[in-house]
Scaffold this active site. Structure first.
Site, PDB file in Angstrom:
ATOM      1  N   ARG A 160       0.812  -1.203   0.000  1.00 60.86           N
ATOM      2  CA  ARG A 160       0.000   0.000   0.000  1.00 60.86           C
ATOM      3  C   ARG A 160       0.852   1.262   0.000  1.00 60.86           C
ATOM      4  O   ARG A 160       0.323   2.346  -0.071  1.00 60.86           O
ATOM      5  CB  ARG A 160      -0.767  -0.082   1.312  1.00 60.86           C
ATOM      6  N   ARG A 218     -21.859  -0.145  -1.687  1.00 59.31           N
ATOM      7  CA  ARG A 218     -21.361  -1.530  -1.548  1.00 59.31           C
ATOM      8  C   ARG A 218     -22.063  -2.293  -0.425  1.00 59.31           C
ATOM      9  O   ARG A 218     -22.307  -1.784   0.661  1.00 59.31           O
ATOM     10  CB  ARG A 218     -19.855  -1.525  -1.263  1.00 59.31           C
ATOM     11  N   ARG A 254      -9.688   7.905   2.437  1.00 54.60           N
ATOM     12  CA  ARG A 254      -9.085   6.725   1.784  1.00 54.60           C
ATOM     13  C   ARG A 254      -8.607   7.081   0.379  1.00 54.60           C
ATOM     14  O   ARG A 254      -7.546   6.635  -0.049  1.00 54.60           O
ATOM     15  CB  ARG A 254     -10.105   5.578   1.745  1.00 54.60           C
TER      16      ARG A 254
HETATM   17  P1  AP5 Z   1      -9.278  -2.408   1.996  1.00 50.08           P
HETATM   18  O1  AP5 Z   1     -10.204  -3.393   2.558  1.00 50.08           O
HETATM   19  O2  AP5 Z   1      -8.118  -2.882   1.200  1.00 50.08           O
HETATM   20  O3  AP5 Z   1     -10.116  -1.362   1.190  1.00 50.08           O
HETATM   21  P2  AP5 Z   1      -9.787  -0.456  -0.095  1.00 50.08           P
HETATM   22  O4  AP5 Z   1      -8.438  -0.485  -0.677  1.00 50.08           O
HETATM   23  O5  AP5 Z   1     -10.273   0.886   0.344  1.00 50.08           O
HETATM   24  O6  AP5 Z   1     -10.547  -1.094  -1.227  1.00 50.08           O
HETATM   25  P3  AP5 Z   1     -12.004  -1.593  -1.179  1.00 50.08           P
HETATM   26  O7  AP5 Z   1     -12.075  -2.930  -0.531  1.00 50.08           O
HETATM   27  O8  AP5 Z   1     -12.864  -0.498  -0.607  1.00 50.08           O
HETATM   28  O9  AP5 Z   1     -12.349  -1.655  -2.734  1.00 50.08           O
HETATM   29  P4  AP5 Z   1     -12.172  -2.837  -3.778  1.00 50.08           P
HETATM   30  O10 AP5 Z   1     -11.190  -2.367  -4.802  1.00 50.08           O
HETATM   31  O11 AP5 Z   1     -11.901  -4.152  -3.128  1.00 50.08           O
HETATM   32  O12 AP5 Z   1     -13.605  -2.807  -4.452  1.00 50.08           O
HETATM   33  P5  AP5 Z   1     -14.800  -3.897  -4.448  1.00 50.08           P
HETATM   34  O13 AP5 Z   1     -14.436  -5.039  -5.312  1.00 50.08           O
HETATM   35  O14 AP5 Z   1     -15.273  -4.187  -3.061  1.00 50.08           O
HETATM   36  O15 AP5 Z   1      -8.681  -1.521   3.168  1.00 50.08           O
HETATM   37  C1  AP5 Z   1      -9.505  -0.989   4.199  1.00 50.08           C
HETATM   38  C2  AP5 Z   1      -8.638  -0.315   5.261  1.00 50.08           C
HETATM   39  O16 AP5 Z   1      -7.753  -1.292   5.870  1.00 50.08           O
HETATM   40  C3  AP5 Z   1      -7.678   0.791   4.744  1.00 50.08           C
HETATM   41  O17 AP5 Z   1      -8.321   2.026   4.663  1.00 50.08           O
HETATM   42  C4  AP5 Z   1      -6.560   0.745   5.792  1.00 50.08           C
HETATM   43  O18 AP5 Z   1      -6.940   1.415   6.976  1.00 50.08           O
HETATM   44  C5  AP5 Z   1      -6.454  -0.750   6.129  1.00 50.08           C
HETATM   45  N1  AP5 Z   1      -5.470  -1.475   5.274  1.00 50.08           N
HETATM   46  C6  AP5 Z   1      -5.740  -2.465   4.377  1.00 50.08           C
HETATM   47  N2  AP5 Z   1      -4.605  -2.906   3.789  1.00 50.08           N
HETATM   48  C7  AP5 Z   1      -3.605  -2.172   4.334  1.00 50.08           C
HETATM   49  C8  AP5 Z   1      -2.204  -2.141   4.125  1.00 50.08           C
HETATM   50  N3  AP5 Z   1      -1.588  -2.950   3.233  1.00 50.08           N
HETATM   51  N4  AP5 Z   1      -1.453  -1.256   4.845  1.00 50.08           N
HETATM   52  C9  AP5 Z   1      -2.037  -0.432   5.748  1.00 50.08           C
HETATM   53  N5  AP5 Z   1      -3.364  -0.401   5.985  1.00 50.08           N
HETATM   54  C10 AP5 Z   1      -4.143  -1.261   5.292  1.00 50.08           C
HETATM   55  O19 AP5 Z   1     -15.920  -3.043  -5.227  1.00 50.08           O
HETATM   56  C11 AP5 Z   1     -16.494  -1.876  -4.667  1.00 50.08           C
HETATM   57  C12 AP5 Z   1     -17.961  -1.737  -5.092  1.00 50.08           C
HETATM   58  O20 AP5 Z   1     -18.016  -1.528  -6.518  1.00 50.08           O
HETATM   59  C13 AP5 Z   1     -18.799  -3.009  -4.834  1.00 50.08           C
HETATM   60  O21 AP5 Z   1     -20.080  -2.633  -4.400  1.00 50.08           O
HETATM   61  C14 AP5 Z   1     -18.873  -3.716  -6.199  1.00 50.08           C
HETATM   62  O22 AP5 Z   1     -20.061  -4.470  -6.354  1.00 50.08           O
HETATM   63  C15 AP5 Z   1     -18.829  -2.533  -7.158  1.00 50.08           C
HETATM   64  N6  AP5 Z   1     -18.191  -2.859  -8.424  1.00 50.08           N
HETATM   65  C16 AP5 Z   1     -17.104  -3.674  -8.651  1.00 50.08           C
HETATM   66  N7  AP5 Z   1     -16.823  -3.743  -9.965  1.00 50.08           N
HETATM   67  C17 AP5 Z   1     -17.728  -2.936 -10.597  1.00 50.08           C
HETATM   68  C18 AP5 Z   1     -17.951  -2.585 -11.968  1.00 50.08           C
HETATM   69  N8  AP5 Z   1     -17.181  -3.058 -12.958  1.00 50.08           N
HETATM   70  N9  AP5 Z   1     -18.974  -1.728 -12.262  1.00 50.08           N
HETATM   71  C19 AP5 Z   1     -19.760  -1.230 -11.263  1.00 50.08           C
HETATM   72  N10 AP5 Z   1     -19.603  -1.539  -9.943  1.00 50.08           N
HETATM   73  C20 AP5 Z   1     -18.601  -2.374  -9.623  1.00 50.08           C
HETATM   74 MG    MG Z   2     -11.607  -4.816  -1.142  1.00 52.11          MG
END
Ligand code: AP5
Ligand code: MG
Length: 220
Positions: A88, A127, A171
């Site tokens: 990250r 989501r 974020r």
């Molecule tokens: P984390 O859980 O990793 O969250 P993020 O990076 O903010 O990413 P998301 O999980 O929110 O999004 P995603 O890309 O997985 O999207 P998704 O597929 O769900 O991290 C959370 C927290 O943990 C961080 O803020 C930090 O505090 C901590 N953390 C985690 N890792 C860390 C690290 N390495 N170091 C330090 N801290 C860390 O899709 C999102 C939505 O969009 C869904 O509803 C889905 O149905 C929709 N969607 C998906 N594809 C499409 C499409 N093609 N068209 C329309 N909608 C779509």
């Molecule tokens: Mg995710």
């Protein structure tokens, strides 16, 4: 097949990871999921991570790196894995490079799922995640057949507590400042592949699959 999935919050890393897991039979290692599990279990690590997660900031590198080291030592990583949400920042990427060099297991690719920033807020506020099987839905773009119920297993669908506008704003800023430099890091190593993350989930998955197969990924 060892890959890093890069992309902004809401770009679809988790959604695509589930499909990759199913087709290529490699585990998804999501530091976000591991941290959320630690928070709900109330472990010391979870208690340490909670405040940063609620604020949309990164959890400290030592906590995350310790967790990754333990996870990569598990036997289900033999065929490879998908790293979702890790690394990250540049320090985590450097530590991962060292860890994998020591193990003699270099990464095959870093796949960036690219989505314009404007659509991310709607994706995240809408989501819904299944509390039982982890399947991901969206009340705007990909609603479940029955409200609040998972299409796949009948489990209860929940909103993530960090999916509110204020935390999402932090974020996204943290992503731009700390995570985006990884695009250049993996580009310099010749590992970067970019896939457009807008459009139908299946079409995006086909493009991700083409990349994975071009670097030697094979269906189990
Ligand atoms: P984390 O859980 O990793 O969250 P993020 O990076 O903010 O990413 P998301 O999980 O929110 O999004 P995603 O890309 O997985 O999207 P998704 O597929 O769900 O991290 C959370 C927290 O943990 C961080 O803020 C930090 O505090 C901590 N953390 C985690 N890792 C860390 C690290 N390495 N170091 C330090 N801290 C860390 O899709 C999102 C939505 O969009 C869904 O509803 C889905 O149905 C929709 N969607 C998906 N594809 C499409 C499409 N093609 N068209 C329309 N909608 C779509
Ligand atoms: Mg995710």
């Amino acid at each position: 097949m060892r890959i890093v999935l890069l992309g902004a919050p809401g770009s679809g890393k988790g959604t695509q990871s589930k499909l990759i897991m199913e087709r290529y039979k490699v585990p998804q290692i999501s530091t976000g999921d591991l941290l959320r599990a630690a928070v709900s279990a109330g472990t010391p690590l979870g208690q340490q991570a909670k405040a940063a997660m609620d604020a949309g900031e990164l959890v400290t590198d030592d906590v995350v790196l310790g967790m990754i080291r333990e996870r990569l030592a598990m036997p289900d990583t033999q065929r490879g894995y998908i790293l979702d949400g890790f690394p990250r920042n540049l320090n985590q990427a450097g530590s991962l490079d060292e860890m994998l060099t020591d193990l003699g297991q270099p990464l095959d690719a870093a796949v960036l799922i690219h989505v314009d920033f404007e659509s991310l807020m709607q994706r995240l506020t809408g989501r819904l995640t299944c509390a039982s099987c982890g399947a991901v839905f969206n009340s705007y773009t990909h609603p479940p057949r029955q409200e609040g119920i998972c299409d796949l297993c009948g489990g209860e669908l929940k909103h993530r507590s960090d999916d509110n506008e204020e935390t999402i704003g932090s974020r996204l800023k943290v992503y731009q400042a700390q995570t985006e430099p990884l695009v250049e890091h993996y580009g310099d190593k010749g590992l970067l592949h970019t896939v457009k993350g807008e459009g139908e989930i299946e079409d995006i998955f086909n493009n991700v699959s083409k990349v994975l197969e071009s670097v030697g990924g094979s269906k189990a």
